[in-house]
Design an enzyme around this catalytic site. Structure first.
Site, PDB file in Angstrom:
ATOM      1  CG  ASP A  45     -70.191  20.829 110.946  1.00 17.23           C
ATOM      2  OD1 ASP A  45     -70.070  20.730 109.606  1.00 17.23           O
ATOM      3  OD2 ASP A  45     -70.501  20.052 111.719  1.00 17.23           O
TER       4      ASP A  45
ATOM      5  CG  ASP B 287     -73.309  15.108 110.948  1.00 12.40           C
ATOM      6  OD1 ASP B 287     -74.220  14.693 111.897  1.00 12.40           O
ATOM      7  OD2 ASP B 287     -72.652  14.514 110.537  1.00 12.40           O
TER       8      ASP B 287
ATOM      9  N   GLY C  13     -67.471  14.520 109.871  1.00 11.83           N
ATOM     10  CA  GLY C  13     -67.091  15.783 109.104  1.00 11.83           C
ATOM     11  C   GLY C  13     -66.447  15.509 107.735  1.00 11.83           C
ATOM     12  CB  VAL C  14     -64.508  12.596 106.896  1.00 14.23           C
ATOM     13  CG1 VAL C  14     -63.775  11.983 105.419  1.00 14.23           C
ATOM     14  CG2 VAL C  14     -63.346  12.665 107.874  1.00 14.23           C
TER      15      VAL C  14
ATOM     16  CB  SER D 247     -73.714  17.470 103.829  1.00 10.54           C
ATOM     17  OG  SER D 247     -74.630  16.460 103.392  1.00 10.54           O
ATOM     18  CE  LYS D 248     -70.370  16.580  96.114  1.00  8.04           C
ATOM     19  NZ  LYS D 248     -69.925  15.342  95.289  1.00  8.04           N
TER      20      LYS D 248
HETATM   21  P1  B16 Z   1     -72.875  13.819 101.951  1.00  7.11           P
HETATM   22  P2  B16 Z   1     -70.918  18.172 108.153  1.00  7.11           P
HETATM   23  C1  B16 Z   1     -70.649  15.887 106.775  1.00  7.11           C
HETATM   24  O1  B16 Z   1     -71.348  17.033 107.230  1.00  7.11           O
HETATM   25  C2  B16 Z   1     -70.661  14.790 107.769  1.00  7.11           C
HETATM   26  O2  B16 Z   1     -70.317  14.961 108.973  1.00  7.11           O
HETATM   27  C3  B16 Z   1     -70.063  13.523 107.088  1.00  7.11           C
HETATM   28  O3  B16 Z   1     -70.379  12.122 107.899  1.00  7.11           O
HETATM   29  C4  B16 Z   1     -70.221  13.216 105.749  1.00  7.11           C
HETATM   30  O4  B16 Z   1     -69.601  12.382 105.193  1.00  7.11           O
HETATM   31  C5  B16 Z   1     -70.081  14.597 105.034  1.00  7.11           C
HETATM   32  O5  B16 Z   1     -70.838  15.726 105.597  1.00  7.11           O
HETATM   33  C6  B16 Z   1     -70.631  14.353 103.341  1.00  7.11           C
HETATM   34  O6  B16 Z   1     -71.972  14.256 103.505  1.00  7.11           O
HETATM   35  O7  B16 Z   1     -72.611  12.543 101.754  1.00  7.11           O
HETATM   36  O8  B16 Z   1     -74.230  14.233 102.533  1.00  7.11           O
HETATM   37  O9  B16 Z   1     -72.388  14.783 100.981  1.00  7.11           O
HETATM   38  O10 B16 Z   1     -70.541  17.545 109.617  1.00  7.11           O
HETATM   39  O11 B16 Z   1     -69.655  18.830 107.429  1.00  7.11           O
HETATM   40  O12 B16 Z   1     -72.162  19.188 108.077  1.00  7.11           O
HETATM   41 MG    MG Z   2     -70.103  18.235 111.646  1.00  8.88          MG
END
Ligand code: B16
Ligand code: MG
Length: 213
Positions: free
Chosen positions: A8, A10, A45-46, A113-114
């Site tokens: 992962d 973040d 992670g959401v 994350s995108k």
């Molecule tokens: P984005 P991960 C996640 O990253 C983040 O923990 C979460 O807070 C965020 O809303 C999600 O990515 C989407 O991110 O807005 O940049 O597409 O923990 O899966 O690496």
């Molecule tokens: Mg994470």
């Protein structure tokens, strides 16, 4: 036998959670909504969309407005991550990536994350990853297992031989649902269902992982 590790982003490799928080907070202020650090914990992670729905606390908005708010939050987030650099890599992450590489393990990213590619590039660690699965790769995000299954299939490996390293409850649930082995990063109340739980990656060696899974 373990053949690959899926990380992962973040909360495991870097701490972009703070920037996600600031961006959501700014959007909430624009919209006169209350959003606290404690509320932000539920967003770990959401996906972006599910995060927005949590922030809106069940209030119904037209789709066009949801899209606009997601874009606005992301533009704030992009402003905040402009200065991310290799110093923002969390302690122990590079050392572990290097050890995995030199021992012949495959490495993938499994981030909701995108912006994951952009962040990896800013951190200067794209070269470690054989595959990148991100917010664009699948329709159903964590806790659905799809993102990690996507990463495993890109690596042409069965989930049984892949270890997922995750900091979010939704991420560990996704990995367990997909049949992966799991390392949880963070407190037991958050990632306690993982096979092996660590506070962070500092000082973590491959042999400790292999003997604990
Ligand atoms: P984005 P991960 C996640 O990253 C983040 O923990 C979460 O807070 C965020 O809303 C999600 O990515 C989407 O991110 O807005 O940049 O597409 O923990 O899966 O690496
Ligand atoms: Mg994470």
């Amino acid at each position: 036998m373990i053949r690959a590790f899926i990380f992962d982003l973040d909360g495991v490799i870097t701490d972009t959670a703070e920037y996600h928080f600031r961006a959501w907070k700014r959007l909430a202020e624009d919209e006169d909504l209350i959003f606290t650090r404690q509320d932000n914990e539920a967003l770990r992670g959401v996906s972006r969309r599910d995060s927005l729905l949590l922030l809106l606390k069940g209030n119904i908005y037209p789709e066009g407005q949801l899209q606009e708010m997601m874009e606005r939050k992301n533009s704030y987030y992009l402003e905040f991550i402009q200065d991310i650099n290799p110093n923002d890599i969390l302690p122990g992450a590079i050392e572990l990536l290097q050890e995995l590489r030199s021992n012949g393990y495959q490495i993938a990213l499994g981030s909701a994350s995108k912006n994951a590619r952009d962040v990896l590039q800013r951190l200067g660690i794209e070269e470690f990853f054989d595959q990148i699965s991100d917010g664009y790769s699948v329709e159903y995000q964590k806790p659905a297992p799809d993102l990690f299954l996507h990463a495993a299939s890109q690596l042409k490996l069965s989930p049984r031989v892949c270890v997922v390293v995750e900091d979010a409850t939704s991420g560990i649930e996704a990995a367990v649902a997909g049949g992966f082995r799991t390392i949880g990063i963070g407190p037991l109340e958050r990632v306690g269902i993982a096979d092996f739980v660590l506070p962070d990656l500092s000082g973590v060696r491959l042999k400790d992982i292999l003997s604990s899974l």
